[in-house]
Design an enzyme around this catalytic site. Structure first.
Site, PDB file in Angstrom:
ATOM      1  N   LYS A 105       3.470   3.920  18.215  1.00 10.15           N
ATOM      2  CA  LYS A 105       3.500   5.328  17.790  1.00 10.15           C
ATOM      3  C   LYS A 105       3.653   6.253  18.997  1.00 10.15           C
ATOM      4  CE  LYS A 105       0.586   4.150  13.829  1.00 10.15           C
ATOM      5  NZ  LYS A 105      -0.799   3.945  13.403  1.00 10.15           N
ATOM      6  N   GLY A 157      -3.323   4.789   4.945  1.00  9.07           N
ATOM      7  CA  GLY A 157      -3.762   4.821   3.550  1.00  9.07           C
ATOM      8  C   GLY A 157      -2.607   5.103   2.603  1.00  9.07           C
ATOM      9  N   GLY A 178       0.376   8.538   9.960  1.00  7.30           N
ATOM     10  CA  GLY A 178       0.317   8.576   8.490  1.00  7.30           C
ATOM     11  C   GLY A 178       0.758   9.898   7.902  1.00  7.30           C
ATOM     12  N   ILE A 189       0.043  12.990   8.719  1.00 12.56           N
ATOM     13  CA  ILE A 189       0.138  14.193   9.566  1.00 12.56           C
ATOM     14  C   ILE A 189       1.610  14.410   9.929  1.00 12.56           C
ATOM     15  CG2 ILE A 189      -0.648  15.336  11.667  1.00 12.56           C
ATOM     16  CD1 ILE A 189      -2.881  13.243  11.876  1.00 12.56           C
ATOM     17  N   GLU A 191       9.003   9.979   9.606  1.00 15.41           N
ATOM     18  CA  GLU A 191       7.756  10.752   9.766  1.00 15.41           C
ATOM     19  C   GLU A 191       6.518   9.880   9.551  1.00 15.41           C
ATOM     20  OE1 GLU A 191       7.220  14.391  10.461  1.00 15.41           O
ATOM     21  OE2 GLU A 191       5.446  13.213  10.929  1.00 15.41           O
ATOM     22  N   THR A 203       0.836  -1.210   0.000  1.00 11.95           N
ATOM     23  CA  THR A 203       0.000   0.000   0.000  1.00 11.95           C
ATOM     24  C   THR A 203       0.869   1.257   0.000  1.00 11.95           C
ATOM     25  OG1 THR A 203      -1.661  -1.227   1.237  1.00 11.95           O
ATOM     26  CG2 THR A 203      -1.869   1.161   1.252  1.00 11.95           C
ATOM     27  N   VAL A 204       1.785   1.362   0.965  1.00 13.15           N
ATOM     28  CA  VAL A 204       2.575   2.603   1.102  1.00 13.15           C
ATOM     29  C   VAL A 204       3.647   2.684   0.010  1.00 13.15           C
ATOM     30  CG1 VAL A 204       3.961   4.001   2.676  1.00 13.15           C
ATOM     31  CG2 VAL A 204       2.147   2.558   3.589  1.00 13.15           C
TER      32      VAL A 204
HETATM   33  N1  HSE Z   1      -2.796   0.055  11.053  1.00 13.75           N
HETATM   34  C1  HSE Z   1      -2.441   1.427  11.146  1.00 13.75           C
HETATM   35  C2  HSE Z   1      -3.707   2.223  11.448  1.00 13.75           C
HETATM   36  C3  HSE Z   1      -1.842   1.890   9.858  1.00 13.75           C
HETATM   37  O1  HSE Z   1      -4.803   1.681  11.310  1.00 13.75           O
HETATM   38  O2  HSE Z   1      -3.599   3.366  11.846  1.00 13.75           O
HETATM   39  C4  HSE Z   1      -1.108   3.182   9.965  1.00 13.75           C
HETATM   40  O3  HSE Z   1      -0.043   3.105  10.853  1.00 13.75           O
END
Ligand code: HSE
Length: 434
Positions: free
Chosen positions: A203, A300, A132, A134, A127, A13-14
């Site tokens: 995080k 995303g 994500g 932000i 980052e 995805t990323v």
């Molecule tokens: N699984 C994580 C979420 C993806 O739902 O926020 C982004 O780190």
């Protein structure tokens, strides 16, 4: 000037988002970075239909990218701990800069990775690992550098927030919403990381380190998931003027640092209580700036790519600078990190929501109040519902003032021992964020 050559490891995805954004915005990005950024190699296990890689060289071996002498920057987007750690350490040993979106890797192995990066004079940028798209790491590390940070509180798992929002707004079931989050590419490979708070704790560990200048200490983070939340508690919280969010809280106190992820009641009129769906939001409270709120897509394809590419631009700008004069990985100079301890959950302090199922007898409320007052626990509000038809039990819902967890655990044990209290007392922490 020759373009900087980048190797993307992982085209999920990323990875596909990063490739596409670099290609689509190549000119704009080069104008910002001062040089072009060229993807010179991709490591992928299978093609991604979201990404036309054209003639870019492909390998199945991520370590080949770390060993490729052509590559200046390795972008680690494979996730997980083991191979990702090996890849990043190999890239660093080969003198390459690294950009990663891997919060688990940074939270668990970051101290080792940054030490190696310092020895080699290379940058490790991350980052995209938190919230994500932000740019909250940059904001905290650079934009708020004047402040003593008091606390950070965030909705930092999009999947969990999506599940709670859909359950509250549409009455959907937990597995149904989780399946949709997985299909949309938001959820972790192991979705228990999302719903049990592990992803958010990764995080939060990173945010706390940057906020307070402490080493990364994921093993000390307290995590509690959202799987046991009931629609009844969501409804009672609403009736009392609160929303339930899965919140990560890092707070600096005189005794130490609180580092905790758990379901949390937040007053419904706070902006952060109204952050719904896959969106993330992080509040940072600093002594000079007061409270700030950073909001945006926390997961995303392209939102996360936005952060990865911003890191690439930063790396390109800084790669020719003296390593000693770069922004430190964890915001504070490495020899100035503090050993202020991370507190065990029993020593953390918050307000509480309690739901007690009691027999409909005179004096029960007085017994409950007496147990709480004996431990210095002040009641902020109380709501008693009609007896339930099926069992005749009365749901009694209380919100308390702030109290140390240890005292609340003692009080709950005493409440559960009352003859008129049936079953476990439900407790959810409350944060007013003011
Ligand atoms: N699984 C994580 C979420 C993806 O739902 O926020 C982004 O780190």
């Amino acid at each position: 000037m020759k373009p900087v050559k980048v190797g993307i490891c992982g085209l999920g995805t990323v990875g596909s988002g990063t490739f596409n954004v670099l290609k689509r915005n190549a000119e704009e990005i080069a104008r910002r970075a001062g040089r072009g950024i060229e993807v010179a190699q991709i490591a992928q296990r299978r093609p991604n239909p979201h990404c036309d890689t054209g003639s870019t060289p492909i390998t199945a071996d991520v370590l080949a990218v770390a060993d490729n002498p052509e590559i200046d920057v390795v972008v680690e987007l494979i996730g997980g701990y083991t191979l990702a750690r090996e890849l990043v350490l190999r890239a660093i040993a080969n003198g390459k800069h690294v950009v990663t979106a891997n919060k688990a890797l940074i939270a668990v192995h970051g101290n080792e990775i940054f030490a190696k990066a310092r020895e080699q004079g290379v940058i490790v940028a991350f980052e995209a690992s938190v919230a994500g798209g932000i740019p909250v790491i940059k904001a905290l590390r650079e934009g708020l550098a004047a402040n003593r940070i008091n606390w950070v509180a965030g909705i930092i798992n999009g999947t969990g927030n999506f599940i709670l929002s859909e359950m509250r707004e549409k009455g959907r079931t937990f597995p149904d919403v989780l399946a949709e989050a997985q299909a949309l590419g938001y959820a972790e490979a192991d979705p228990t990381f999302d719903v049990e708070g592990i992803d958010a704790a990764h995080k939060l560990t990173i945010l706390a380190s940057i906020a307070f200048g402490i080493p990364l200490q994921f093993d000390k983070a307290y995590t509690e998931g959202i799987t046991r939340l009931t629609t009844a508690d969501v409804g009672y919280a609403e009736a009392l003027g609160y929303r339930i969010k899965h919140l990560g809280v890092a707070r600096s106190t005189a005794q130490g640092i609180e580092l905790r992820v758990h379901p949390t009641l937040i007053p419904a009129d706070r902006l952060i209580a109204n952050v719904n769906g896959v969106m993330n939001a992080v509040m940072v409270n600093g002594d000079a700036v007061g409270s700030t709120l950073f909001y945006g897509a926390g997961a995303g394809r392209e939102p996360t790519a936005s952060a990865v590419v911003a890191d690439l631009v930063d790396v390109v700008r800084a790669m020719t600078s003296d390593p000693e004069n770069r922004v430190p990985h964890l915001a504070f100079q490495p020899d100035a990190l503090s050993d202020h301890p991370v507190l065990p959950i029993e020593s953390c302090e918050s307000a509480y929501y309690l739901r007690i199922q009691a027999k409909d007898h005179p004096g029960v409320l007085a017994q409950v109040a007496s147990i709480l007052s004996a431990r210095g626990i002040n009641i902020e509000s109380i709501m008693q519902k009609e007896a339930e038809e099926h069992d005749g039990l009365v749901p009694m819902i209380l919100i308390t003032h702030r109290v140390t967890e240890r005292h609340m655990v003692e009080a709950i044990t005493a409440l559960e021992a009352l003859d008129d209290v049936i079953g476990d007392v439900v407790r959810i922490r409350v944060e007013h964020l003011n």
